[in-house]
Enzyme design. Structure first.
Site, PDB file in Angstrom:
ATOM      1  N   SER A 221       0.847  -1.196   0.000  1.00  0.00           N
ATOM      2  CA  SER A 221       0.000   0.000   0.000  1.00  0.00           C
ATOM      3  C   SER A 221       0.878   1.240   0.000  1.00  0.00           C
ATOM      4  CB  SER A 221      -0.893   0.000   1.248  1.00  0.00           C
ATOM      5  OG  SER A 221      -1.561   1.235   1.395  1.00  0.00           O
ATOM      6  N   TYR A 234      -2.774  -0.419  10.164  1.00  0.00           N
ATOM      7  CA  TYR A 234      -2.610  -0.805   8.758  1.00  0.00           C
ATOM      8  C   TYR A 234      -1.249  -0.379   8.230  1.00  0.00           C
ATOM      9  CZ  TYR A 234      -3.965  -1.509   3.860  1.00  0.00           C
ATOM     10  OH  TYR A 234      -4.028  -1.932   2.560  1.00  0.00           O
TER      11      TYR A 234
END
Length: 369
Positions: A221, A234
């Site tokens: 990501s 995350y």
């Protein structure tokens, strides 16, 4: 003094030059000359440097992707984790359509908060009744299931000695919440799926990948290289993916194995990673788990505002999975794949570049102001 034009330095120089142009009323060439002299370049190299900088920048921004050759897919077998929904489910069908033999690992049961159901991905893939689509249960957090998956794949490989062409570490979950409102168990849960699951699968299948001189593809990501409030869970897991793929890539050069990081931006709408109901439940959970001190110090209003913000982005970002599917396909098929694929919309790309280059104090000020 040598001058090596890097992508980051090119962007930084152009941004600073534009800033000087606006601030001092200079023309862009004059602003660039001033910057070059400030950085210590000899005056006789300034003009050449400006030309080179613009050339590199324009090639980087404006030119189409340079052809890097395509490998045939016949006989190539790929394992994908997290095929119940989202990228994994779509990728399994996409690669199968292209001619790959697909080993689709599915969790086969609901998972925590944000996906209200895991969908019928496993059932649909199994229903294809193709000898190139193998569906099996796989919880990347479970050592026993990973071991069974390895045996399952070995028994169905066309030639075990030739190995497995690719592993796509796609399985992942997400959450949100400020550090003080996020329990250690929540951190461990996200890390176990996103990071340790990736490490666990890669280590198990790497001997087969080495035999094939194949590919390890990890879905990372952009939050693995930039941080945002309330996304520490995350971000930590994806920063870990960044480090893991970087180290593994260097270790695998001697084996001819290529390791690729897919740095996906905002694909919440495309994957339905968050739902409004799931966000509401997460907000309620954080308040219930908060200590009396946190409740007294913060009050509930900031948490309500955070939940409202998260609900507002449920439907935002890219609506289609195409960019991610194409990037992973290129990583598996190209003779010379990129080490990382940054996939994001124009706004997020600009934000990512600027926030990565700005001094930390300024970047922080933008986010907390």
């Amino acid at each position: 003094m040598g001058f090596r034009v890097t992508r980051a330095r090119a962007v930084l120089l152009v941004l600073l030059s534009l800033g000087l142009t606006l601030a001092l009323g200079l023309g862009l060439p004059e602003a660039l000359k001033l910057l070059f002299r400030f950085l210590g370049f000899p005056s006789d190299s300034v003009s050449h440097g400006i030309v080179l900088l613009y050339l590199v920048f324009m090639l980087w921004v404006a030119m189409p992707t340079v052809p890097r050759g395509t490998l045939p897919v016949e006989g190539k077998e790929v394992l994908i984790t997290g095929c119940d929904t989202g990228f994994g489910f779509a990728l399994a069908k996409h690669l199968h359509k292209l001619g790959f033999t697909v080993f689709a690992g599915c969790l086969l049961k609901p998972f925590v908060y944000f996906q209200d159901k895991n969908g019928n991905g496993a059932e649909e893939l199994q229903g294809m009744q193709s000898d190139r689509m193998h569906v099996f249960q796989l919880n990347v957090c479970n050592e026993e299931e990973v071991g069974k998956a390895l045996e399952f794949v070995k028994q169905r490989l066309e030639n075990t000695e030739k190995g497995l062409w690719g592993v796509v570490n796609n399985a992942g979950i997400s959450t949100f919440g400020d550090v003080e409102f996020t329990t250690l168990d929540k951190y461990k849960e996200v890390m176990d799926v996103n990071l340790w699951g990736t490490v666990r699968i890669t280590k198990a299948f790497l001997p087969l990948i080495r035999r094939a001189k194949g590919r390890v593809v990890c879905v990372g990501s952009t939050l693995g290289r930039m941080c945002k409030p309330s996304r520490s869970c995350y971000s930590i897991s994806k920063i870990g993916i960044e480090a893991f793929t970087g180290c593994l890539r260097q270790e695998m050069y001697q084996w001819g194995v290529k390791v690729i990081n897919i740095e996906a931006g905002n694909f919440i709408a495309a994957t339905e990673l968050f739902t409004k109901e799931g966000v509401e439940r997460r907000g309620e959970e954080m308040w219930e788990e908060a200590s009396d001190i946190l409740r007294a110090d913060y009050g509930k209003t900031p948490l309500v505002q955070q939940v409202t913000r998260m609900k507002s982005i449920v439907g935002c970002g890219a609506k289609e999975k195409t960019d991610v599917l194409n990037a992973i396909t290129d990583a598996l098929r190209s003779k010379y794949p990129y080490t990382r694929y940054i996939l994001t919309d124009t706004y997020s790309w600009i934000e990512f570049q600027i926030m990565s280059l700005l001094p930390t104090a300024i970047a922080d000020w933008i986010y907390i102001s």
